[in-house]
Scaffold this active site. Sequence first.
Site, mmCIF file in Angstrom:
data_model
loop_
_atom_site.group_PDB
_atom_site.id
_atom_site.type_symbol
_atom_site.label_atom_id
_atom_site.label_comp_id
_atom_site.label_asym_id
_atom_site.label_seq_id
_atom_site.Cartn_x
_atom_site.Cartn_y
_atom_site.Cartn_z
ATOM 1 N N SER A 1 11.710 5.651 -3.324
ATOM 2 C CA SER A 1 12.582 6.380 -4.248
ATOM 3 C C SER A 1 12.479 5.840 -5.662
ATOM 4 O O SER A 1 12.386 4.623 -5.874
ATOM 5 C CB SER A 1 14.033 6.273 -3.775
ATOM 6 O OG SER A 1 14.909 6.811 -4.742
ATOM 7 N N TYR B 1 21.855 2.214 -1.247
ATOM 8 C CA TYR B 1 20.737 3.067 -0.832
ATOM 9 C C TYR B 1 19.454 2.664 -1.545
ATOM 10 O O TYR B 1 18.405 2.457 -0.910
ATOM 11 C CB TYR B 1 21.036 4.545 -1.125
ATOM 12 C CG TYR B 1 19.785 5.366 -1.207
ATOM 13 C CD1 TYR B 1 19.023 5.625 -0.060
ATOM 14 C CD2 TYR B 1 19.310 5.845 -2.437
ATOM 15 C CE1 TYR B 1 17.845 6.352 -0.146
ATOM 16 C CE2 TYR B 1 18.139 6.570 -2.521
ATOM 17 C CZ TYR B 1 17.406 6.822 -1.372
ATOM 18 O OH TYR B 1 16.232 7.524 -1.454
ATOM 19 N N LYS C 1 15.617 0.801 -0.214
ATOM 20 C CA LYS C 1 14.245 1.228 -0.465
ATOM 21 C C LYS C 1 13.422 0.099 -1.093
ATOM 22 O O LYS C 1 12.259 -0.130 -0.726
ATOM 23 C CB LYS C 1 14.240 2.462 -1.376
ATOM 24 C CG LYS C 1 14.772 3.714 -0.714
ATOM 25 C CD LYS C 1 13.904 4.152 0.464
ATOM 26 C CE LYS C 1 14.340 5.465 1.055
ATOM 27 N NZ LYS C 1 13.497 5.910 2.184
#
Length: 326
Positions: free
Chosen positions: A117, A141, A145
């Site tokens: 991401s 989040y 990643k």
Amino acid sequence: MSVLISGGAGFIGSTVASACLDAGITPVILDSLVTGRREFADGRVFYEGDIADGELIDRIFQENPEIEAVIHCAALIVVPDSVADPVGYYRANVTKSLDFVDHLLRNGCSRMIFSSSAAIYAAGEDLTVDEDSALDPQSPYARTKAVCEEMFADIAVSQPIKVLSLRYFNPVGADPKMRTGLQHARPSHALGMIIRAYQEGVPFQITGTDYPTADGTGIRDYVHVWDLAEAHVAALRRFDSLPMSVINLGTGEGTTVRELVDVFNQVADRPVEVVEAPRRPGDVVGSYTRVERATEALGWRARYSVAEGIQHSLEWAALRESRLSD
């Protein structure tokens, strides 16, 4: 050629699977259906289960010995949810990914494409980034990643696996053939919430108007999901010759939230009004990418415009209830 796609019944994974089919590559779908949809796996080789289930992974490779690579799309992805439940996000996105790569190694899989991401970047002063830009993930989040990228890089140093991380910017749209689209009825990203406001006849909330952009709203690089899917096919084709381990996937153009609403109102049959609201937990100003590496390494550039992404999103939204059983 066959490719195992974890999370292949989700929005991006299912679209990647469709692009693979169109390119003559057989997708083998693995999805727990926590957020994925069984309908998106119809007519495809499908295994329902968890990426951490070693016995299941072993069986997939035993029954599909022609698998030559893995595309790892399985993850939880909602930023505010990750702020509320970091334990769940680290478990699903990091711990289970570590188990997954261990199972891949045991089964002799030496090629993996990881769905990463652009949320991991620290935006530059001009709000553009490239693959060498500083990283500064601002939500649990995004940090999952970044942690996974580092974890896979460490593993690849000493283990017989090569990992390519494709850092997505902001997917919009749907499969242009309308085979799949966004599975969530109430999505949390900007375009999904604009469409929901449009459907319900209520104003759209712009969350955050004090960012250092031209109009004060957050900026994103909105890339059509079909363009993303075709980039994965290009990466599969060129995987063994790629000298790098990270490639950004975006359009190279930034669009603010206000600009996104303006384009939406040009595409839709009636306009959406806006109201201003505070930032949400985990929200960031955003960025957009420089695209030279994707062009040179993959021979790929995004083809669809933001307006086309909005049009395909609206077409899918009108079909969603007839395609998915809530």
